[in-house]
Design a protein around this motif. Structure first.
Motif, PDB file in Angstrom:
ATOM      1  N   ILE A 444      -4.037   2.109  10.503  1.00 24.96           N
ATOM      2  CA  ILE A 444      -3.336   2.776   9.399  1.00 24.96           C
ATOM      3  C   ILE A 444      -3.546   2.013   8.092  1.00 24.96           C
ATOM      4  O   ILE A 444      -3.843   2.599   7.045  1.00 24.96           O
ATOM      5  N   LEU A 445      -3.411   0.672   8.155  1.00 25.10           N
ATOM      6  CA  LEU A 445      -3.608  -0.134   6.947  1.00 25.10           C
ATOM      7  C   LEU A 445      -5.024   0.012   6.403  1.00 25.10           C
ATOM      8  O   LEU A 445      -5.226   0.135   5.193  1.00 25.10           O
ATOM      9  N   GLN A 447      -6.933   2.496   6.612  1.00 26.64           N
ATOM     10  CA  GLN A 447      -7.193   3.848   6.128  1.00 26.64           C
ATOM     11  C   GLN A 447      -6.272   4.271   4.980  1.00 26.64           C
ATOM     12  O   GLN A 447      -6.426   5.353   4.423  1.00 26.64           O
ATOM     13  N   THR A 448      -5.311   3.403   4.637  1.00 29.14           N
ATOM     14  CA  THR A 448      -4.358   3.738   3.581  1.00 29.14           C
ATOM     15  C   THR A 448      -5.040   3.744   2.216  1.00 29.14           C
ATOM     16  O   THR A 448      -5.807   2.837   1.876  1.00 29.14           O
ATOM     17  N   SER A 449      -4.773   4.773   1.459  1.00 31.77           N
ATOM     18  CA  SER A 449      -5.233   4.844   0.069  1.00 31.77           C
ATOM     19  C   SER A 449      -4.013   5.110  -0.810  1.00 31.77           C
ATOM     20  O   SER A 449      -2.971   5.565  -0.319  1.00 31.77           O
ATOM     21  N   SER A 452      -2.505   8.451  -0.302  1.00 34.11           N
ATOM     22  CA  SER A 452      -1.909   8.801   0.993  1.00 34.11           C
ATOM     23  C   SER A 452      -0.416   8.505   1.054  1.00 34.11           C
ATOM     24  O   SER A 452       0.262   8.925   1.977  1.00 34.11           O
ATOM     25  N   ILE A 453       0.112   7.763   0.078  1.00 31.19           N
ATOM     26  CA  ILE A 453       1.547   7.469   0.020  1.00 31.19           C
ATOM     27  C   ILE A 453       2.183   8.434  -0.971  1.00 31.19           C
ATOM     28  O   ILE A 453       1.921   8.377  -2.172  1.00 31.19           O
ATOM     29  N   THR A 468      -4.750  -0.697  -3.183  1.00 29.66           N
ATOM     30  CA  THR A 468      -5.482  -1.121  -1.994  1.00 29.66           C
ATOM     31  C   THR A 468      -6.696  -1.954  -2.407  1.00 29.66           C
ATOM     32  O   THR A 468      -7.438  -2.426  -1.559  1.00 29.66           O
ATOM     33  N   VAL A 480      -2.135  -3.106   1.617  1.00 26.02           N
ATOM     34  CA  VAL A 480      -1.618  -2.306   0.510  1.00 26.02           C
ATOM     35  C   VAL A 480      -0.545  -3.091  -0.243  1.00 26.02           C
ATOM     36  O   VAL A 480       0.198  -3.877   0.351  1.00 26.02           O
ATOM     37  N   ILE A 525       4.960   2.644   4.717  1.00 30.18           N
ATOM     38  CA  ILE A 525       3.536   2.554   5.047  1.00 30.18           C
ATOM     39  C   ILE A 525       3.226   3.186   6.403  1.00 30.18           C
ATOM     40  O   ILE A 525       2.278   3.961   6.545  1.00 30.18           O
TER      41      ILE A 525
END
Length: 528
Positions: A444-445, A447-449, A452-453, A468, A480, A525
């Motif tokens: 998840i970390l 792939q986080t952009s 995405s939040i 990021t 992030v 997150i």
């Protein structure tokens, strides 16, 4: 615990255990323990040969400066490395009289050599696991720029070393240690005198001498222990080394917060012995085993590393007139935003990077980054004339700077932080917590952009930005960072060396707001 403090077992396991993990270079080289099969002779044979192959491929033909610290595994690994380097006809400079060598001294020696030898550049290796427990070992490579190797270099060494391991080390050249030590390519050299003699180029040694301040030092059984007497003798400092023991079990160390022996000079638990003596000295400090970190102890106790970095920058920007105007201050993005406030107060630029000192190297070499530091108490800065000093963290000069600050201002760094910086910029509450991390959370970390939040607020504050990538060099941070409207923030990243998650939080609303951010951060997150 007894097994892990048994130096005979630690050393015998280095030679006898099978590999239970391949070579893996994190932010500070390859680390592991012989007791776990993650740092043993086969690893070091392969890494050393891979490094020789890298040097040959990239035509690095100058000498290699080789040093080691006081951990039990460091001398065996030093011997193994020298056996390989000598067999590959690498000119190696080692510290004379089997003397230990601090990390910043290796960086300094590389840069000093390359200052006048442009055609055949030098590089170096320091064998140390830094502040990690007594059973650990570590191997770090510093290329000709003198700082930590970047990811392209470590990827090559890592892949080549693992190829050699998978081929059962059949491609490794090696000669016996006695033959390697006496080989024409092995040179003993005094590393102490050149470094000590040059300190006046980076520190105002005369002001410290004239002030007659009383200094207490705990080397914590580390590699710089025999540097302090020459420093005191040359510059006339009133220094008292409170602990001169070298003990590979580090049995004199108080346990850290988790009960482990860890020579972390930023930990009030590990620094308890010196803190007890704080009122006897005007200023005191400790360093970790390879002396790339510093812990500053004022009469009122151990300074938070972020607080000291902020004061050091505040002081240097007013007391280094030859640095010029077009410079930046480097910081990792998980360091305190108090640093940002101080730097902006002087109308200077911040160069913010992911975790890892390698990101600062080119800026230091070019004189564009005047000071750079990490929240984990590692930093360095330029000489007084604006030229590069070291491109790796230097615990000596950051510690001596604390004495210079007191001698010049009449205030301890903790007094300056409390009475000047806090009164002007506020009083942030900063703390990092570590915990386990699952493979799913790592995914998840990664792939986080920022897009995405979807949340727009956290802990009752507006979310100002989501990162990021670092703002200074646009490099991925491996996690992030979320910035809030009052200057508070949090960052999450997986450890580069251990299976755990690091959660950094800084609150400008005290501990209560810190707790609110903590309670909501993981959910934001990972959508727990």
């Amino acid at each position: 615990m007894e097994k892990r403090n048994n130096t005979e077992k630690i050393v015998s396991s280095y030679y006898s255990t099978e590999i239970k993990g391949q070579v893996s270079f994190g932010t500070s080289g390859h680390r592991g323990s012989s007791l776990d099969g993650t740092f043993n002779e086969k690893h070091i044979l392969a890494i050393s040969q891979a490094l020789c192959d890298y040097r040959k491929k990239n035509k690095i033909s100058g000498p290699l400066f080789l040093g080691y610290d006081t951990h039990a595994l460091s001398l065996p690994a030093f011997k193994t490395a020298l056996e390989v380097f000598a067999a590959n006809d690498v000119d190696v400079f080692i510290h004379a009289n089997s003397e230990y060598t601090p990390t910043p001294v290796i960086s300094f020696m590389i840069l000093e050599y390359n200052r006048t030898n442009k055609k055949a550049l030098a590089d170096g290796v320091i064998i140390t696991p830094s502040h990690n427990p007594p059973e650990d070992g570590g191997f770090k490579y510093n290329p000709p720029h003198g700082g930590p190797a970047d990811i392209e270099i470590t990827d090559f060494i890592e892949k080549r070393a693992n190829q050699l391991i998978n081929a059962k080390n059949s491609g490794i050249k090696r000669i016996a240690y006695e033959k390697a030590y006496s080989a024409p390519s092995t040179h003993e050299s005094d590393f102490i005198t050149p470094y000590v003699d040059a300190l006046s180029n980076v520190i105002d040694t005369e002001t410290i001498h004239q002030s007659k301040i009383k200094i207490g030092i705990d080397p914590m059984g580390g590699a710089g222990i025999n540097f302090w007497d020459p420093i005191a003798d040359k510059y006339g400092f009133d220094i008292n080394v409170v602990n001169s023991k070298i003990d590979k079990t580090f049995s004199f160390m108080p346990p850290d917060h988790d009960g482990k022996i860890r020579m972390d000079c930023s930990s009030p638990h590990a620094m308890a012995n010196l803190i007890k003596l704080a009122e006897k000295y005007d200023i005191a400090w400790g360093n970790d085993p390879d002396f790339d970190r510093h812990g500053i102890v004022c009469p009122d106790g151990l300074m938070n590393p972020n607080h000291y970095l902020s004061v050091a920058i505040w002081y240097l920007l007013q007391n280094r007139p030859l640095w010029g105007n077009n410079l930046s201050i480097g910081k990792t993005l998980v360091s305190s935003s108090m640093i940002d406030k101080v730097v902006m107060g002087f109308n200077k630029a911040i160069f913010e990077t992911p975790v890892g000192f390698k990101w600062f190297v080119s800026g230091l070499m070019e004189g564009k980054i005047a000071f750079c530091g990490e929240e984990s108490a590692g930093a360095t800065f330029l000489r007084k004339n604006g030229a590069v000093w070291t491109t790796d963290k230097d615990g000596f000069v950051l510690a001596l700077l604390a004495a210079e600050i007191l001698a010049k201002t009449g205030q301890t760094p903790s007094e300056i932080y409390r009475e000047t910086l806090v009164s002007e910029f506020g009083n942030p509450y900063y703390r990092r917590v570590d915990g386990p991390i699952t493979n799913e959370q790592k995914t998840i970390l990664s792939q986080t952009s920022p897009d995405s939040i979807k949340a727009t607020s956290l802990a009752g504050l507006s979310i100002v930005s989501i990162q990021t990538k670092a703002t200074g060099n646009n490099s991925p941070i491996g996690g992030v960072k979320v910035n809030l409207s009052d200057g508070s923030w949090f960052a999450i990243r997986p450890s580069g060396t251990e299976p755990k998650m690091k959660l950094y939080i800084e609150s400008f609303g005290g501990e209560d707001l810190w707790k609110k951010i903590h309670d909501e951060a993981l959910n934001l997150i990972f959508r727990i």
